[in-house]
Scaffold this active site. Sequence first.
Site, PDB file in Angstrom:
ATOM      1  N   ARG A 170       0.861  -1.190   0.000  1.00  0.00           N
ATOM      2  CA  ARG A 170       0.000   0.000   0.000  1.00  0.00           C
ATOM      3  C   ARG A 170       0.895   1.236   0.000  1.00  0.00           C
ATOM      4  O   ARG A 170       2.001   1.215   0.575  1.00  0.00           O
ATOM      5  CB  ARG A 170      -0.878   0.035   1.251  1.00  0.00           C
ATOM      6  CG  ARG A 170      -2.032  -0.941   1.229  1.00  0.00           C
ATOM      7  CD  ARG A 170      -3.138  -0.499   0.285  1.00  0.00           C
ATOM      8  NE  ARG A 170      -4.302  -1.381   0.324  1.00  0.00           N
ATOM      9  CZ  ARG A 170      -4.545  -2.362  -0.539  1.00  0.00           C
ATOM     10  NH1 ARG A 170      -3.705  -2.602  -1.534  1.00  0.00           N
ATOM     11  NH2 ARG A 170      -5.636  -3.091  -0.443  1.00  0.00           N
ATOM     12  N   HIS A 214      -1.668   1.007  -9.647  1.00  0.00           N
ATOM     13  CA  HIS A 214      -2.269   0.007  -8.762  1.00  0.00           C
ATOM     14  C   HIS A 214      -2.852  -1.164  -9.569  1.00  0.00           C
ATOM     15  O   HIS A 214      -4.036  -1.491  -9.466  1.00  0.00           O
ATOM     16  CB  HIS A 214      -3.356   0.656  -7.888  1.00  0.00           C
ATOM     17  CG  HIS A 214      -3.662  -0.120  -6.626  1.00  0.00           C
ATOM     18  ND1 HIS A 214      -3.925   0.482  -5.427  1.00  0.00           N
ATOM     19  CD2 HIS A 214      -3.755  -1.458  -6.400  1.00  0.00           C
ATOM     20  CE1 HIS A 214      -4.173  -0.449  -4.513  1.00  0.00           C
ATOM     21  NE2 HIS A 214      -4.069  -1.636  -5.083  1.00  0.00           N
TER      22      HIS A 214
END
Length: 310
Positions: A225, A273
């Site tokens: 993350r 992502h």
Amino acid sequence: MPAIVFRSHADSAEQWGANLKTQFPDIDFRVWPDAGNKADIDTAIVWKPERGMLRQFPNLKMIVSLGAGVDHIFADPELPPGVPVVRLVDPWMANSISEYVALNVLRFHRDDPDYVRQQAERKWNALPLRETTQRTVGFLGMGFMAGDAAAKIKPFGFRIAGWSRTPKQIDGIDCHHGQDGLERFLGRSEFLVCLLPATPATVGIISAKTLAMLPRGAYLINCGRGAHTVEADVLAALDSGQLAGAALDVFRTEPLPADSPLWNHPKVFVTPHIAAQTNARTGAAVVAENIRRVRRGEPPRDAVDPAVGY
Ligand code: GLV
């Protein structure tokens, strides 16, 4: 027959609805916010649910994350207590992460960024090839995905190290744990791959302090993350040469703002992502198995411990 509420993008709702229907032909699949009678809902399948959404279902038995991470669910301070939160553990997604890790370890190992520059300059210049057996790929986080990636790059000969919160013993992996083990682990990780869950204990773990513990000229590959990194510290480490390169798939703010210096940093690969993506076809089979378990009155698989957040 209990119902399912689904909350994510509209196109994925269509795909998940269709794929779950192949598992449960008589499925009652409702797409948020059209949840109908909320008392019918026993399962919520969600990505980034809005605050307070999940506590509205009085008979909810399971919350399924539409991703490997569950931080987007625990971000809701009004989660209904006692309802299991389940990670999506899909081997196809782990394989995608392994592809991303292999792609980036190998392109850094083989000095690909230098050769791309040299080609642009029409420069014929062979750089010395390093031995994989002398280089360590270190996995920050030793869960399902890291285990898959480690097993897939090991046959190239790399040494593999891993760090986790609690002790682990995995064949062929030099395992470290806890605060004490972190410095030793980082000291040998020439390629640092972050696959940690985002929890209060791991936010900001990749900082000036920990980057300084890496061997000089190390590479950072972040497919955990964005919150794991202090982005300004990563930039400073790239500029000082402490980091020779970084492949970043996740960011503090997503989409990565247009004015972020990471976009055009010469040592950084930015991707939006995509290291893994949820797949309705493979994921529906995994989720269906859990729905069956819960409807039989059994606990679901892959429920997270809310006390630690993964
Ligand atoms: C994506 O980031 C996921 O959690 O699966």
